[in-house]
Design a protein around this motif. Structure first.
Motif, mmCIF file in Angstrom:
data_model
loop_
_atom_site.group_PDB
_atom_site.id
_atom_site.type_symbol
_atom_site.label_atom_id
_atom_site.label_comp_id
_atom_site.label_asym_id
_atom_site.label_seq_id
_atom_site.Cartn_x
_atom_site.Cartn_y
_atom_site.Cartn_z
ATOM 1 N N THR A 175 0.847 -1.183 0.000
ATOM 2 C CA THR A 175 0.000 0.000 0.000
ATOM 3 C C THR A 175 0.882 1.232 0.000
ATOM 4 O O THR A 175 1.637 1.472 0.940
ATOM 5 N N SER A 230 0.995 5.038 0.245
ATOM 6 C CA SER A 230 0.188 6.180 0.678
ATOM 7 C C SER A 230 0.514 7.405 -0.161
ATOM 8 O O SER A 230 1.676 7.720 -0.415
ATOM 9 N N ASN A 239 -4.665 5.779 -1.420
ATOM 10 C CA ASN A 239 -3.573 4.821 -1.483
ATOM 11 C C ASN A 239 -3.580 4.123 -2.828
ATOM 12 O O ASN A 239 -4.633 3.949 -3.450
#
Length: 300
Positions: free
Chosen positions: A249, A251, A257
């Motif tokens: 993931t 950010s 995301n």
């Protein structure tokens, strides 16, 4: 749910999950009516008065300093993500406001460019509540090939990853160890709830999932938080079979995301992803109906 209630519930739940013997707290062989530490035992470990801690847990005191919160985090044996979550809950309790429905999320131009650059890697863009804001063709084929590829473009119909994991039979079968994926989803939602306590749409999502799925309700009540930066999952894809991928993931600092799935070079999973990419490129039926096309929500 108000910040005060969330803070009190978090403290009470985590206190109940600690065993006195794990912390060196003597019990002298006595039988306890409830599991976990007593309030006075936790207060002693944290170096605060019992009355003060009781008021904090009951939502009657909102002035806990960062030092007191850190002392409670150490006493509760919280991990770093959990410690930050505790601070977020205390902050939201002090600045309690009215729930509001935020403006619809849209993919930023920079995030759209990054998604384009990841054309050969399964990738999806999610909002802070897990709504799918965009996906490339391979991301759609891997994570949700049974859904309309255009749905990410329609705000009212966008798939939500939490709903898919808990309410969608295809997604449940997609993960060989579904419970691990489910706990990660709930843990991340808990973090988001602490960061955005006034998000009415988030509260509605939690209420819906709690009412419709007993597993979600149980996991949510556990108050575990988890930052899902990197995790490895064994998937059972209906088109290319079993494969193990690392989901990362990334950010974007805006609540959005990019989730990408990669596989080790030379592994069977890398071969499976290559087969999936070929199927998507050549128009193989990865879902019923027309093959998926690259879609992305409006850029801002």
């Amino acid at each position: 749910m108000s910040g005060k209630v969330q803070l009190g519930d978090f403290l009470q739940t985590r206190r109940s999950q600690l065993r006195p013997e794990d912390l060196g707290v003597p019990t002298y062989g006595e039988r306890r009516r409830v599991p976990g530490l007593r309030r006075e035992e936790l207060a002693l470990l944290a170096g605060v008065s019992v009355s003060y801690y009781t008021r904090l847990e009951q939502g009657q005191s909102l002035n806990a300093s960062p030092q007191v919160l850190d002392a409670l985090a150490r006493a509760l044996r919280l991990e770093e993500a959990e410690r930050l979550h505790l601070h977020n809950l205390a902050r939201s309790a002090r600045a309690a406001g009215r729930g509001r429905r935020p403006a619809p999320e849209r993919v930023t131009a920079a995030t759209g460019q990054l998604l384009d650059a990841l054309g050969d890697v399964p990738a999806i863009v999610t909002g802070r509540r897990g709504d799918v804001l965009a996906w490339n063709r391979l991301g759609h084929a891997l994570f949700a090939g049974h859904l309309d590829p255009d749905s990410a473009d329609r705000p009212a119909e966008r798939p939500n990853m939490a709903r898919l994991v808990f309410l969608d039979a295809h997604t449940r079968e997609l993960y060989a160890h579904w419970r691990g994926k489910a706990r990660a989803v709930v843990g991340n939602l808990r973090l988001v709830a602490g960061q955005y306590p006034d998000d009415a749409a988030l509260h509605e999502l939690v209420g819906e999932l709690s009412a419709k799925n007993a597993d979600f309700a149980s996991m949510w009540a556990d108050h575990r938080v988890k930052a899902c930066a990197v995790a490895t999952y064994e998937m059972r894809h209906p088109l290319v079979g079993p494969l193990t991928v690392t989901q990362q993931t990334l950010s974007q600092g805006t609540g959005q995301n990019i989730v990408v799935a990669t596989a080790e070079a030379g592994s069977p999973a890398r071969t499976a992803l290559a087969l999936l990419a070929r199927a998507v490129t050549e128009g193989a039926p990865v879902r019923s109906g027309a093959p998926p096309r690259p879609r992305r929500a409006d850029l801002t």
